[in-house]
Structure formats: C-alpha cells, structure tokens
Design a protein around this motif. Structure first.
Motif, short mmCIF file in Angstrom:
data_model
loop_
_atom_site.label_atom_id
_atom_site.label_comp_id
_atom_site.label_asym_id
_atom_site.label_seq_id
_atom_site.Cartn_x
_atom_site.Cartn_y
_atom_site.Cartn_z
N ASN A 77 -6.30 5.29 -142.95
CA ASN A 77 -5.09 4.70 -141.67
C ASN A 77 -4.50 3.48 -142.84
N GLY A 78 -4.50 3.18 -143.62
CA GLY A 78 -3.82 2.42 -143.96
C GLY A 78 -4.54 1.34 -144.95
N TRP A 79 -6.13 1.43 -144.87
CA TRP A 79 -7.18 0.39 -145.06
C TRP A 79 -7.61 0.19 -146.58
N LYS A 80 -7.32 -0.83 -147.64
CA LYS A 80 -8.15 -0.49 -148.85
C LYS A 80 -9.01 0.20 -149.44
N TYR A 81 -10.66 -1.39 -148.75
CA TYR A 81 -11.18 -0.39 -148.15
C TYR A 81 -11.80 0.36 -147.02
N PRO A 82 -11.38 1.55 -146.79
CA PRO A 82 -11.93 2.31 -145.57
C PRO A 82 -13.51 2.85 -145.70
N TYR A 83 -13.83 2.88 -144.09
CA TYR A 83 -14.79 3.21 -144.21
C TYR A 83 -15.43 4.53 -144.78
N GLN A 84 -16.55 4.75 -145.79
CA GLN A 84 -16.37 6.01 -146.25
C GLN A 84 -17.64 6.93 -145.51
N PRO A 85 -17.39 7.69 -144.60
CA PRO A 85 -18.76 8.45 -144.15
C PRO A 85 -19.47 9.51 -145.42
N ASP A 86 -20.23 9.77 -145.40
CA ASP A 86 -21.51 10.40 -146.91
C ASP A 86 -21.49 11.83 -146.41
N PHE A 87 -21.34 11.77 -145.26
CA PHE A 87 -20.58 13.41 -145.24
C PHE A 87 -19.83 14.25 -143.71
N ILE A 88 -18.76 15.13 -143.78
CA ILE A 88 -18.17 15.01 -142.20
C ILE A 88 -17.88 16.64 -142.32
N LEU A 89 -18.96 16.44 -141.19
CA LEU A 89 -18.97 18.38 -140.59
C LEU A 89 -17.72 18.55 -139.40
N TYR A 90 -16.54 18.81 -139.82
CA TYR A 90 -15.53 19.32 -138.77
C TYR A 90 -15.53 20.92 -138.86
N TYR A 91 -15.30 21.36 -137.49
CA TYR A 91 -15.60 22.38 -136.27
C TYR A 91 -14.17 22.68 -135.72
N PRO A 92 -13.04 23.47 -135.95
CA PRO A 92 -11.90 23.10 -136.02
C PRO A 92 -11.82 23.80 -134.13
N LYS A 93 -12.72 24.42 -134.44
CA LYS A 93 -12.93 25.52 -132.70
C LYS A 93 -12.68 25.32 -131.73
N PHE A 94 -13.87 23.93 -131.87
CA PHE A 94 -13.92 23.10 -131.27
C PHE A 94 -13.79 21.60 -131.03
N ASP A 95 -12.67 21.88 -131.98
CA ASP A 95 -12.33 19.96 -132.30
C ASP A 95 -12.91 19.14 -132.33
N LEU A 96 -14.46 19.49 -133.80
CA LEU A 96 -15.28 18.13 -133.39
C LEU A 96 -15.87 18.21 -134.61
N CYS A 97 -15.75 16.92 -134.62
CA CYS A 97 -15.71 15.99 -135.77
C CYS A 97 -17.36 15.01 -135.86
N ILE A 98 -18.26 15.24 -136.87
CA ILE A 98 -18.82 14.71 -137.19
C ILE A 98 -18.88 13.92 -138.28
#
Length: 361
Positions: free
Chosen positions: A54-75
């Motif tokens: 999103n263009g931020w110099k210091y963006p928020y950094q998730p510890d872990f991203i769980l992405y399940y494209p079948k359901f368009d699910l992002c945690i």
C-alpha cells in the motif's frame, strides 16, 4: 477482561491488494519456533515475510498469513508479547488501529499470546483449524484434532500490567520451553497414507462388528495404540542410532483435502513411550498423497522409513528411494505392494495392527 486468543471477523469482502516481499521483515524466536508447526498443519497456505503493498514505508507486518484462495480467505495470525525483550517497552496492549486496518481489507485476525504459542502450539493450530471450518464449512481442517483439549485462555494485559511483567522478566518463564526443545533429526520416519490407514480402520471396525455383534468398538483409533504396535518392529532397522538413550521418531499422516478421515485421532502431538520420543504431524494436501510422500522422502535426509501404504503407484516411486531402509506396513492379502521387501502385516483380523479395541456392552 479480554482473553487470548483474540479472534476478529471481517465483514468486508477481501481486498485482493497485492502482497509483496518485505526485506526488513523481523522474526523472533517464537515466530521461528511456530513456523515449523504451523506449516505442518497448513502446508501450502502459509506466507511469511510479506506485507500488503500500500505504499507505506513501514507497513504492518503480519507474523503469519494464512491464505486459502478457494474461499478467498485471508487470516492475519499474530503472536503478541507483553513487552519488547531488549527495551522492556510494553507492547500489544492496544492494537485497535492495526486490527482495523486488516479488517478493512477483508482480512480476519487471530491473535495468540506468546505464552500460548510456546506452551500449546498444536492447540493454537486447532483454534486456526476451527476458525477455517467455521468460515468454509470444510470439516477436513479439524479432523484429527477433535480429541485435543481446548487451549487455556490467557488474560490480555494493560500497559501497567505489561510494565510489571517486564520488571520481573516474565517472558523468560515460558521462553525456556523453547530453549529446552530437542532439535534432533528423527532416526525413524513413520509415514502413513491416510486414505489407506483410514480404510483399514473402517474395515477392521466392520469385521469386528460382524464377529462380535454384541461388542462395541471405540469410534476412533488412537495413535498411541498404533504406535505401541509399530514400535515393536523398530529393531529391524540395522543402522538405528540411539541418542542419549532416546530414539527420536516422527509420525506423518497424510490426508487429502478431497477425502474425509473420520476414524483416526491424536492422543497428543508429542508422545513418550519407553525410550521413544514421537513427534506427530497430520498433514493435509491438495496434491496426490503418494507424490507428497515421495517428495518428502527424497528431499529429507531420512534413512529409516516405515511406510503405511498400499497403492499401485508406490512400487515405482520406491525404486528411487536409494540408500534408505524401508519397512512396509501393508496387507498380505490383495496387496498392490511388492513382496520382496520387509513388511509388517495388517491383514485380517487387522484391528491389532491399527490399534482398535473392543469393549463389553
């Protein structure tokens, strides 16, 4: 009083804003420890060292991203510490702004206290699995974890409470759990094709119901019972090394997301039986199980393999497993597996081989 784990549901459609690698991503000891465990349960769905572009110099950094494209699910999966180890500065006592950012992008959020990750990593994975089942309706994510107890809650802290925790170095009380973890490579890898294992459990249950119609079987086979049977055969590996009086074993059970497995459950993720220490993994895959197992055996330095399987694809794959000791767990009757290798028989009556028991009504 607010409790961990904290779960936040987004009511917004997922914003498919691109994720990018982030070179300045920082990962602590707890994240490194949990990375190994979470990738066993959610292989292929976990991303790290990435941020929303999103263009931020210091963006928020998730510890872990769980992405399940079948359901368009992002945690966004977070590990919250009460204070910074170096500066002792209180942290994670107010993450509302950060939470709102991810929720506005259509991301769900699960936040664990660092102490929960250190002490109960598999129970944390159970929380994630239950959340995915709730969102998707797919039972595959929780199968095998039903018998795990619920994770103990931990109270969230205020700023003043975090300062008190820093003054007494509270984090050291549970971080010592990580320092004592034995990182020995397994001397034996027990690998199970979950479809075959599940069919054997179902077959044994049906057979014993016919033989003893007035008897009642346990609904699910317990992993410790199966292990007690299998461990009696480990002496057949000629090059087995004992490390400090212990034999380290991993038990990997592969189950396809296209099949259900109703008959098999864990007693625990870590079992001690006599001189054996067994780490247990229940691995879900969207690929063919035989190829997943083949890839693992070829890519890891596993010398001793105890394979629970019976499929016509395996004999060809096994021809490439050079310089490895392999023992098959299969049926003698109506088998697809080669007869010229060492094996453990689970033919009829197979309940002993898979750990099923019967009880009086």
């Amino acid at each position: 009083m607010e409790q961990y784990p904290k779960i936040f549901y987004s009511k917004t459609k997922l914003d498919n804003q691109a994720l990018i690698d982030f070179d300045s991503y920082k990962s602590g000891i707890t994240e490194s420890y949990f990375d190994y465990k979470i990738n066993k349960y959610f292989k292929g769905h976990i991303k790290t060292n990435m941020v929303i572009d999103n263009g931020w110099k210091y963006p928020y950094q998730p510890d872990f991203i769980l992405y399940y494209p079948k359901f368009d699910l992002c945690i966004d999966i977070e590990i919250d510490e009460p204070y910074a180890m170096g500066t002792k500065e209180p942290i994670h006592f107010n993450d509302e702004r950060r939470n709102n950012f991810f929720l506005s992008k259509g991301w769900h959020i699960i936040r664990f206290a660092e102490e929960q990750i250190c002490k109960y990593p598999d129970l944390c994975c159970k929380v994630i699995s239950e959340f995915i089942r709730f969102i998707t309706g797919e039972n595959i994510w929780i199968e095998g974890l039903d018998d795990f107890k619920d994770i103990p809650d931990i109270s969230a802290w205020t700023k003043s409470e975090a300062e008190k925790m820093a003054n007494i170095s509270y984090r050291n009380n549970y971080l010592k759990f990580l320092q004592n973890i034995d990182k020995q490579n397994p001397q034996i890898s027990i690998i199970a094709d979950g479809i075959f294992l599940n069919s054997q459990i179902s077959e044994a249950r049906d057979l014993y119901t016919d033989i003893w119609p007035k008897k009642e079987l346990f609904d699910k086979a317990k992993i410790s019972l199966i292990l007690k049977f299998l461990l009696g055969n480990v002496s057949r590996f000629p090059n087995l090394k004992i490390i400090k009086g212990k034999i380290y074993i991993e038990f990997r059970i592969y189950i396809s997301t296209y099949h259900s497995m109703y008959n098999f459950t864990f007693d625990s993720d870590l079992i001690y039986i006599d001189d054996f220490i067994i780490n247990i993994y229940y691995i879900r895959t969207e690929n063919l199980i035989c190829f997943e197992i083949d890839e693992y055996i070829l890519n890891k330095n596993i010398i001793n393999v105890l394979l629970i399987a019976d499929d016509p694809a395996y004999p060809h794959l096994m021809s490439n497993w050079k310089n490895r000791e392999v023992i098959l767990v299969r049926k003698i009757i109506d088998t697809h597996m080669p007869v010229n290798l060492r094996y453990i028989d689970v033919s009829y009556p197979s309940a002993v081989g898979i750990g099923l028991e019967r009880t009086e009504l």
